[in-house]
Design a protein around this motif. Structure first.
Motif, short mmCIF file in Angstrom:
data_model
loop_
_atom_site.label_atom_id
_atom_site.label_comp_id
_atom_site.label_asym_id
_atom_site.label_seq_id
_atom_site.Cartn_x
_atom_site.Cartn_y
_atom_site.Cartn_z
N GLN A 33 -2.66 4.36 -2.07
CA GLN A 33 -2.77 3.67 -0.69
C GLN A 33 -4.29 2.92 -0.53
O GLN A 33 -5.10 3.13 -1.21
CB GLN A 33 -3.05 5.20 0.29
CG GLN A 33 -1.99 5.87 0.66
CD GLN A 33 -1.01 5.05 1.60
OE1 GLN A 33 -1.47 4.42 2.30
NE2 GLN A 33 0.23 5.58 1.45
N SER A 91 0.84 -1.28 0.22
CA SER A 91 0.07 -0.02 -0.05
C SER A 91 0.71 1.09 -0.08
O SER A 91 1.84 1.54 0.89
CB SER A 91 -0.85 -0.20 1.10
OG SER A 91 -1.75 1.11 1.20
N GLY A 92 0.51 2.21 -0.81
CA GLY A 92 1.47 3.55 -1.10
C GLY A 92 2.89 3.42 -1.34
O GLY A 92 3.33 4.36 -1.38
#
Length: 193
Positions: free
Chosen positions: A135, A104-105
């Motif tokens: 995200q 994520s991210g």
């Protein structure tokens, strides 16, 4: 189109439905032959960006005793590298959630090693693709893990599924590599047989 391969029985040594789909896209006649259980461990001294090709070779080696003179075997392995960690397939839903949280991210690399082996010739390759993830919330991750099948995917995700639509910001390199088979490189190597 594939006149040079007419003498071969092409074998896809994989259980992956995505690899079957991608190889079919090349209009090849082939048979899918699920492989026996392969030890996918690797030497600790092996650089992480060489692991996928190492495992693809291990898979191909398991088939050698069964190959006849007119067989052409294709094997592959895909891994994800992020923050110095190598991600394969998750062993549990909890591990899938951990992997997706790690991605994520962040940017990560998807590496697929592949082997095209006959009795007379061996062609191998490694494809690397950079992927940027947006995200993901805990709810996004739970939604994906509960509705899709991350357990058979390196890094716990399929780019062609909901999470790809939701979270992939950019892909630099082969999209199909991220799905599990760099078909453009496979096609190039097949012309050499």
């Amino acid at each position: 189109m594939w006149d040079n391969l007419a003498r071969y029985r092409i074998i896809l040594g994989s259980q992956s439905p995505r690899r079957v789909e991608l190889l079919r896209g090349l209009d090849l006649d082939f048979v899918q032959q699920p492989m026996p259980e392969i030890d996918e461990s690797y030497p600790e001294s092996l650089p992480l960006d060489e692991v996928a090709l190492y495992i693809a070779r291990q898979k191909a080696t398991a088939y050698i005793p069964e190959l006849s003179a007119d067989d052409l075997l294709i094997t592959a392995d895909t891994v994800v590298l992020v923050e110095g960690c190598l991600l394969g397939k998750p062993a549990s839903e909890e591990e899938a959630r951990e992997m997706l949280s790690l991605l994520s991210g962040r940017r990560h690399r998807v590496l697929t090693g592949f082997c095209l082996w006959s009795r007379e010739r061996r062609e191998e390759g490694l494809c690397s693709t950079e992927v940027s993830f947006g995200q993901l919330s805990a709810a996004d991750i739970d939604y994906y893990v509960s509705r899709y099948r991350p357990m058979d995917k390196a890094g716990s995700y399929g780019i062609q599924e909901w999470i790809g639509y939701r979270a992939i910001r950019s892909v630099e390199g082969s999209f199909y590599n991220v799905m599990g088979l760099p078909v453009h490189q496979i096609a190039e190597r097949l012309t050499l047989f």
